[in-house]
Design an enzyme around this catalytic site. Structure first.
Site, PDB file in Angstrom:
ATOM      1  N   LYS A  42     -11.506   0.110  -1.278  1.00  0.00           N
ATOM      2  CA  LYS A  42     -12.282  -0.490  -2.285  1.00  0.00           C
ATOM      3  C   LYS A  42     -12.546  -2.041  -1.778  1.00  0.00           C
ATOM      4  O   LYS A  42     -13.542  -2.445  -2.198  1.00  0.00           O
ATOM      5  CB  LYS A  42     -11.899  -0.283  -3.526  1.00  0.00           C
ATOM      6  N   GLY A  43     -11.425  -2.602  -0.918  1.00  0.00           N
ATOM      7  CA  GLY A  43     -11.421  -3.992  -0.811  1.00  0.00           C
ATOM      8  C   GLY A  43     -12.428  -4.582  -0.285  1.00  0.00           C
ATOM      9  O   GLY A  43     -12.888  -5.642  -0.585  1.00  0.00           O
ATOM     10  N   GLU A  98     -14.313  -4.714   6.833  1.00  0.00           N
ATOM     11  CA  GLU A  98     -12.952  -4.779   5.906  1.00  0.00           C
ATOM     12  C   GLU A  98     -12.600  -6.073   5.396  1.00  0.00           C
ATOM     13  O   GLU A  98     -13.200  -7.051   5.684  1.00  0.00           O
ATOM     14  CB  GLU A  98     -11.993  -4.227   7.041  1.00  0.00           C
ATOM     15  N   ASP A  99     -11.941  -6.079   4.283  1.00  0.00           N
ATOM     16  CA  ASP A  99     -11.512  -7.392   3.479  1.00  0.00           C
ATOM     17  C   ASP A  99     -10.850  -8.056   4.388  1.00  0.00           C
ATOM     18  O   ASP A  99     -11.081  -9.403   4.383  1.00  0.00           O
ATOM     19  CB  ASP A  99     -11.123  -6.906   1.960  1.00  0.00           C
ATOM     20  N   ASP A 102      -4.153  -7.862   8.359  1.00  0.00           N
ATOM     21  CA  ASP A 102      -2.935  -8.481   8.215  1.00  0.00           C
ATOM     22  C   ASP A 102      -1.916  -7.983   9.439  1.00  0.00           C
ATOM     23  O   ASP A 102      -2.132  -8.506  10.499  1.00  0.00           O
ATOM     24  CB  ASP A 102      -2.471  -8.055   6.815  1.00  0.00           C
ATOM     25  N   PHE A 151      -0.282 -14.208   0.033  1.00  0.00           N
ATOM     26  CA  PHE A 151      -0.985 -12.841  -0.630  1.00  0.00           C
ATOM     27  C   PHE A 151      -1.995 -13.225  -1.505  1.00  0.00           C
ATOM     28  O   PHE A 151      -1.673 -14.008  -2.375  1.00  0.00           O
ATOM     29  CB  PHE A 151      -0.002 -11.794  -1.370  1.00  0.00           C
ATOM     30  N   VAL A 152      -3.445 -12.925  -1.095  1.00  0.00           N
ATOM     31  CA  VAL A 152      -4.434 -13.382  -1.717  1.00  0.00           C
ATOM     32  C   VAL A 152      -5.213 -12.504  -2.600  1.00  0.00           C
ATOM     33  O   VAL A 152      -5.196 -11.315  -2.115  1.00  0.00           O
ATOM     34  CB  VAL A 152      -5.529 -13.897  -0.605  1.00  0.00           C
ATOM     35  N   ASP A 158      -7.428  -7.090  -4.202  1.00  0.00           N
ATOM     36  CA  ASP A 158      -6.553  -6.676  -5.255  1.00  0.00           C
ATOM     37  C   ASP A 158      -5.197  -7.057  -5.183  1.00  0.00           C
ATOM     38  O   ASP A 158      -4.448  -6.783  -4.028  1.00  0.00           O
ATOM     39  CB  ASP A 158      -6.850  -5.240  -5.736  1.00  0.00           C
TER      40      ASP A 158
HETATM   41  P1  IMP Z   1      -2.952  -4.087   7.560  1.00  0.00           P
HETATM   42  O1  IMP Z   1      -2.884  -2.664   7.688  1.00  0.00           O
HETATM   43  O2  IMP Z   1      -1.494  -4.627   7.736  1.00  0.00           O
HETATM   44  O3  IMP Z   1      -3.823  -5.184   8.384  1.00  0.00           O
HETATM   45  O4  IMP Z   1      -3.483  -4.355   6.145  1.00  0.00           O
HETATM   46  C1  IMP Z   1      -4.768  -4.274   5.751  1.00  0.00           C
HETATM   47  C2  IMP Z   1      -4.892  -4.091   4.226  1.00  0.00           C
HETATM   48  O5  IMP Z   1      -3.967  -4.394   3.315  1.00  0.00           O
HETATM   49  C3  IMP Z   1      -6.025  -4.593   3.750  1.00  0.00           C
HETATM   50  O6  IMP Z   1      -7.125  -3.674   3.758  1.00  0.00           O
HETATM   51  C4  IMP Z   1      -5.769  -4.897   2.216  1.00  0.00           C
HETATM   52  O7  IMP Z   1      -6.147  -3.867   1.659  1.00  0.00           O
HETATM   53  C5  IMP Z   1      -4.365  -5.292   2.249  1.00  0.00           C
HETATM   54  N1  IMP Z   1      -3.859  -6.587   2.328  1.00  0.00           N
HETATM   55  C6  IMP Z   1      -3.364  -7.269   3.540  1.00  0.00           C
HETATM   56  N2  IMP Z   1      -3.182  -8.451   2.854  1.00  0.00           N
HETATM   57  C7  IMP Z   1      -3.629  -8.521   1.634  1.00  0.00           C
HETATM   58  C8  IMP Z   1      -3.699  -9.610   0.779  1.00  0.00           C
HETATM   59  O8  IMP Z   1      -3.169 -10.647   1.157  1.00  0.00           O
HETATM   60  N3  IMP Z   1      -4.375  -9.535  -0.534  1.00  0.00           N
HETATM   61  C9  IMP Z   1      -4.541  -8.248  -0.740  1.00  0.00           C
HETATM   62  N4  IMP Z   1      -4.801  -7.204   0.067  1.00  0.00           N
HETATM   63  C10 IMP Z   1      -4.218  -7.468   1.418  1.00  0.00           C
HETATM   64 MG    MG Z   2      -8.319  -2.669   2.081  1.00  0.00          MG
END
Ligand code: IMP
Ligand code: MG
Length: 179
Positions: A42-43, A98-99, A102, A151-152, A158
């Site tokens: 949903k992000g 994508e939002d 990370d 963490f944002v 969310d």
């Molecule tokens: P990744 O798979 O580690 O790259 O994480 C990506 C997903 O983690 C994103 O789609 C977000 O939903 C969540 N995420 C990563 N960092 C944050 C943050 O700082 N705040 C909120 N959601 C996050």
């Molecule tokens: Mg996400």
């Protein structure tokens, strides 16, 4: 500013300006192509809806949902499908929206998956890039802002399903997720 935040990183105006710039860039890069924006639920919903309106060329959009990591603030590397695309993407020029990226696990899973479906091209557009914590070699095609390892929340992002409706992006106070 919301009382659960430490700091506002990007105001509503800053986000709007950056979204317009990315939309204009995408409009130039994809002119004449069958563009499909694939928003990741949903992000990315808020970013995707603003971005779509900042793009001046014809496009369609679709959505996918994969498992989030619940109330944890770190990715566990486990990605599971919750909702697939409604339409096929054969011959389309696809941008995954994508939002935030990370570790990159989510985006690399999505790219591997969509790559196998016969799209003419595949690119990625993320509002936020947190490169310090990358464990994969994904490099998003379009990036809104690069941010430090914090963490944002807000503008779709969310913590435990809350704060998505904040119109700005801020750093969540660590007390909120460590208590
Ligand atoms: P990744 O798979 O580690 O790259 O994480 C990506 C997903 O983690 C994103 O789609 C977000 O939903 C969540 N995420 C990563 N960092 C944050 C943050 O700082 N705040 C909120 N959601 C996050
Ligand atoms: Mg996400």
């Amino acid at each position: 500013m919301h009382a659960d935040l430490n700091q506002v990183l990007f105001s509503e105006e800053q986000i709007a300006r950056r979204v317009q710039e990315i939309g204009a860039q995408i409009s130039r890069d994809y002119a004449g192509k069958p563009l499909v924006l694939v928003g990741i639920l949903k992000g990315a919903v808020i970013f995707c809806s603003d971005l779509a309106r900042a793009v001046s060329i014809p496009l369609s959009f679709d959505f996918m949902a994969i498992s989030s990591y619940g109330a944890a603030t770190r990715s566990q590397g486990v990605v599971r499908f919750i909702k697939d695309l409604d339409r096929d993407i054969v011959g389309k020029d696809v941008i995954i929206v994508e939002d935030i990226v990370d570790s990159g696990l989510t985006l690399s899973f999505l790219m591997d998956n969509l790559m196998q479906r016969g799209a003419a091209s595949l690119a990625t557009c993320v509002l936020l890039d947190k490169p310090d914590r990358r464990t994969t070699d994904v490099k998003p095609t379009y990036v809104g802002f690069v941010i430090p390892d914090a963490f944002v929340v807000g503008y779709g992002l969310d913590y435990a399903e809350m704060y998505r409706n904040l119109p700005y992006i801020g750093v969540l106070r660590p007390e909120i997720y460590t208590k």
